[in-house]
Scaffold this motif. Sequence first.
Motif, PDB file in Angstrom:
ATOM      1  N   ALA A 127       0.829  -1.208   0.000  1.00  0.00           N
ATOM      2  CA  ALA A 127       0.000   0.000   0.000  1.00  0.00           C
ATOM      3  C   ALA A 127       0.864   1.258   0.000  1.00  0.00           C
ATOM      4  N   THR A 128       1.978   1.222   0.717  1.00  0.00           N
ATOM      5  CA  THR A 128       2.872   2.381   0.746  1.00  0.00           C
ATOM      6  C   THR A 128       3.508   2.611  -0.614  1.00  0.00           C
ATOM      7  N   VAL A 129       3.894   1.548  -1.295  1.00  0.00           N
ATOM      8  CA  VAL A 129       4.456   1.699  -2.641  1.00  0.00           C
ATOM      9  C   VAL A 129       3.428   2.321  -3.589  1.00  0.00           C
ATOM     10  N   LEU A 130       2.179   1.829  -3.517  1.00  0.00           N
ATOM     11  CA  LEU A 130       1.133   2.384  -4.369  1.00  0.00           C
ATOM     12  C   LEU A 130       0.896   3.862  -4.061  1.00  0.00           C
ATOM     13  N   SER A 131       0.805   4.202  -2.785  1.00  0.00           N
ATOM     14  CA  SER A 131       0.603   5.604  -2.404  1.00  0.00           C
ATOM     15  C   SER A 131       1.777   6.471  -2.840  1.00  0.00           C
ATOM     16  N   THR A 132       2.989   5.963  -2.692  1.00  0.00           N
ATOM     17  CA  THR A 132       4.172   6.744  -3.046  1.00  0.00           C
ATOM     18  C   THR A 132       4.235   7.017  -4.535  1.00  0.00           C
ATOM     19  N   VAL A 133       3.945   5.991  -5.346  1.00  0.00           N
ATOM     20  CA  VAL A 133       3.990   6.183  -6.799  1.00  0.00           C
ATOM     21  C   VAL A 133       2.941   7.186  -7.250  1.00  0.00           C
ATOM     22  N   LEU A 134       1.697   6.993  -6.795  1.00  0.00           N
ATOM     23  CA  LEU A 134       0.628   7.906  -7.199  1.00  0.00           C
ATOM     24  C   LEU A 134       0.886   9.324  -6.691  1.00  0.00           C
ATOM     25  N   GLY A 135       1.281   9.442  -5.416  1.00  0.00           N
ATOM     26  CA  GLY A 135       1.522  10.759  -4.843  1.00  0.00           C
ATOM     27  C   GLY A 135       2.696  11.473  -5.485  1.00  0.00           C
ATOM     28  N   ILE A 208       3.154  16.896  -0.115  1.00  0.00           N
ATOM     29  CA  ILE A 208       4.547  17.157   0.261  1.00  0.00           C
ATOM     30  C   ILE A 208       5.427  17.272  -0.980  1.00  0.00           C
ATOM     31  N   VAL A 209       5.259  16.347  -1.921  1.00  0.00           N
ATOM     32  CA  VAL A 209       6.061  16.383  -3.145  1.00  0.00           C
ATOM     33  C   VAL A 209       5.735  17.626  -3.963  1.00  0.00           C
ATOM     34  N   ARG A 210       4.473  18.014  -4.002  1.00  0.00           N
ATOM     35  CA  ARG A 210       4.100  19.233  -4.738  1.00  0.00           C
ATOM     36  C   ARG A 210       4.823  20.460  -4.173  1.00  0.00           C
ATOM     37  N   VAL A 250      11.724   9.646   3.415  1.00  0.00           N
ATOM     38  CA  VAL A 250      11.375   9.908   4.807  1.00  0.00           C
ATOM     39  C   VAL A 250       9.887   9.702   5.026  1.00  0.00           C
ATOM     40  N   TYR A 251       9.071  10.286   4.160  1.00  0.00           N
ATOM     41  CA  TYR A 251       7.630  10.168   4.370  1.00  0.00           C
ATOM     42  C   TYR A 251       7.152   8.742   4.154  1.00  0.00           C
ATOM     43  N   THR A 252       7.835   7.985   3.297  1.00  0.00           N
ATOM     44  CA  THR A 252       7.465   6.584   3.090  1.00  0.00           C
ATOM     45  C   THR A 252       7.636   5.781   4.375  1.00  0.00           C
ATOM     46  N   THR A 253       8.744   6.006   5.071  1.00  0.00           N
ATOM     47  CA  THR A 253       8.962   5.280   6.321  1.00  0.00           C
ATOM     48  C   THR A 253       7.943   5.671   7.398  1.00  0.00           C
ATOM     49  N   LEU A 254       7.423   6.886   7.325  1.00  0.00           N
ATOM     50  CA  LEU A 254       6.402   7.314   8.285  1.00  0.00           C
ATOM     51  C   LEU A 254       4.998   6.891   7.863  1.00  0.00           C
ATOM     52  N   LEU A 255       4.812   6.561   6.588  1.00  0.00           N
ATOM     53  CA  LEU A 255       3.501   6.131   6.110  1.00  0.00           C
ATOM     54  C   LEU A 255       3.258   4.647   6.375  1.00  0.00           C
ATOM     55  N   ILE A 256       4.323   3.858   6.444  1.00  0.00           N
ATOM     56  CA  ILE A 256       4.173   2.420   6.668  1.00  0.00           C
ATOM     57  C   ILE A 256       3.456   2.123   7.983  1.00  0.00           C
ATOM     58  N   PRO A 257       3.844   2.702   9.134  1.00  0.00           N
ATOM     59  CA  PRO A 257       3.105   2.402  10.372  1.00  0.00           C
ATOM     60  C   PRO A 257       1.642   2.839  10.314  1.00  0.00           C
ATOM     61  N   LEU A 314      10.231   5.766  15.008  1.00  0.00           N
ATOM     62  CA  LEU A 314      11.550   6.199  15.481  1.00  0.00           C
ATOM     63  C   LEU A 314      12.565   6.226  14.344  1.00  0.00           C
ATOM     64  N   PHE A 315      12.540   5.195  13.514  1.00  0.00           N
ATOM     65  CA  PHE A 315      13.471   5.151  12.388  1.00  0.00           C
ATOM     66  C   PHE A 315      13.149   6.250  11.381  1.00  0.00           C
ATOM     67  N   GLY A 316      11.873   6.503  11.133  1.00  0.00           N
ATOM     68  CA  GLY A 316      11.506   7.569  10.202  1.00  0.00           C
ATOM     69  C   GLY A 316      11.904   8.939  10.698  1.00  0.00           C
ATOM     70  N   ASP A 317      11.727   9.196  12.011  1.00  0.00           N
ATOM     71  CA  ASP A 317      12.140  10.482  12.572  1.00  0.00           C
ATOM     72  C   ASP A 317      13.654  10.671  12.464  1.00  0.00           C
ATOM     73  N   GLY A 318      14.402   9.621  12.779  1.00  0.00           N
ATOM     74  CA  GLY A 318      15.854   9.724  12.657  1.00  0.00           C
ATOM     75  C   GLY A 318      16.312   9.912  11.228  1.00  0.00           C
ATOM     76  N   LEU A 319      15.638   9.246  10.295  1.00  0.00           N
ATOM     77  CA  LEU A 319      15.985   9.404   8.884  1.00  0.00           C
ATOM     78  C   LEU A 319      15.674  10.808   8.398  1.00  0.00           C
ATOM     79  N   ARG A 320      14.593  11.388   8.874  1.00  0.00           N
ATOM     80  CA  ARG A 320      14.260  12.764   8.504  1.00  0.00           C
ATOM     81  C   ARG A 320      15.323  13.737   8.998  1.00  0.00           C
ATOM     82  N   ASP A 321      15.768  13.570  10.245  1.00  0.00           N
ATOM     83  CA  ASP A 321      16.803  14.453  10.777  1.00  0.00           C
ATOM     84  C   ASP A 321      18.133  14.272  10.036  1.00  0.00           C
TER      85      ASP A 321
END
Length: 328
Positions: A127-135, A208-210, A250-257, A314-321
Motif C-alpha cells: 500500500a505504501t508503494v502504491l501511495s508513493t507512486v501515485l503521490g 509534500i512532493v508538490r 522519509v515520508y514513506t517510512t512514516l507512512l508504513i506504520p 523512530l526510524f523515520g524520525d531519525g531518517l528525517r533528521d
Amino acid sequence: MTAPLDVPESTTQTLAPVAGPGAVAGRSPWQIAWTRLKRDKVALAGGVVVLLLVLVALCAPLIVRLLGHPPLEFHYEKVDPDLQVPTGRFGGMDGEFLFGAEPVNGRDIFSRIVYGSRISLLIAFLATVLSTVLGTVAGVTAGYFGGWVDTLISRIMDVFLAFPILLFAIALAGVVPDQAFGLQGDTLRILLIVFITGFVNWPYIGRIVRGQALALREREFVDAARSMGASTPRILVTEMLPNLFAPILVYTTLLIPTNILFEAALSFLGVGVRPPTPTWGGMLSDATHWYQIAPHFMLWPGLAIFVTVLAFNLFGDGLRDALDPRSR
C-alpha cells in the motif's frame, strides 16, 4: 646598469600541496546523512527492530517449525473443558507455547503472531508503494507545470483528504464477495485492502512532493537544463526526482506504520483478511471477549502492533533528521 639580484633557487620552486593527516576529504550527501544517522542511537534501534520484523515475516515458516506449532492447529489439551481458557500459569506459557494458547481452541499464539506479521507488513509495504507512486507522480506534475494543472490536481487531493477513508474502506471491503476479478480467498482480500489503503492515502505524500517541486522548478539547475533544450520528461526524471528522493523516502517510512494501523483496524472490524488466517487486528477482535479471564490473548497482538509502529516511527524520525540539510 644594475646587476640582477641573486634569488635563491629554493624560493623560485613551486610549492606542491601537501596532503597530510589533517587534510579534509570531501563527502557526498549520503555519507553525511549516514554519519548523522549513526549518531542517533534511538533511530538505529528502531531500524534494527524493523529489520528483525522483516526477517521474522520472511522466515515465518522456519521460525514456527523450530519454536512453535502450525497457526491453524487446535490443541484442546491446553484448554480447560469447563472454563474454556488455557490451563497453567500465564495463559499456558511454557517451553512449548512461548506466548501461551488461545481460549476455546488452544491455537499457538506465538505462531499466529509470527504469521500475522506477514499479513501486516505485506499489506503495509504494498500500500505504501502504491501511495508513493501515485503521490509522487501527481505532486511532481502539479508542482512543475503549475497553472490549471496544479489547480486541478490540488482540488482532487482536497477531495480525497476530506473523504471519510475508514467508512469508505468498510463499505467497499464489506460488499466485495469472496470471489471476484478471478481472485479469491486471502489473495483477493489482501489486494483489496492494498488498493483501498494505497489509493486513498496518496494525497498525503502528493502534497509534500508538490511543495518541494514548486521550490525546485525555480532552481538554477532546472533553468540550465531547460535552456540546454532538455525535454520536460527528462527534466522531471533526471533533475527533479533525484532531489525529491530524500523527502519521499522519509515520508514513506512514516507512512508504513499508518498503513499497519489501518489494516489492523479493518481486521479488528471484521472487514480485513478473513479468519482463520491470523492477523494482529483479528486476534485483538477475538480477544475482546476474553480480556478479563485471559488477558494474555490481548497482550501479545497489541504489543506486536505497538512495537512495530513505534520502531517505524523512530526510524523515520531519525531518517528525517539525517537527511535534513539544515540539521547539525
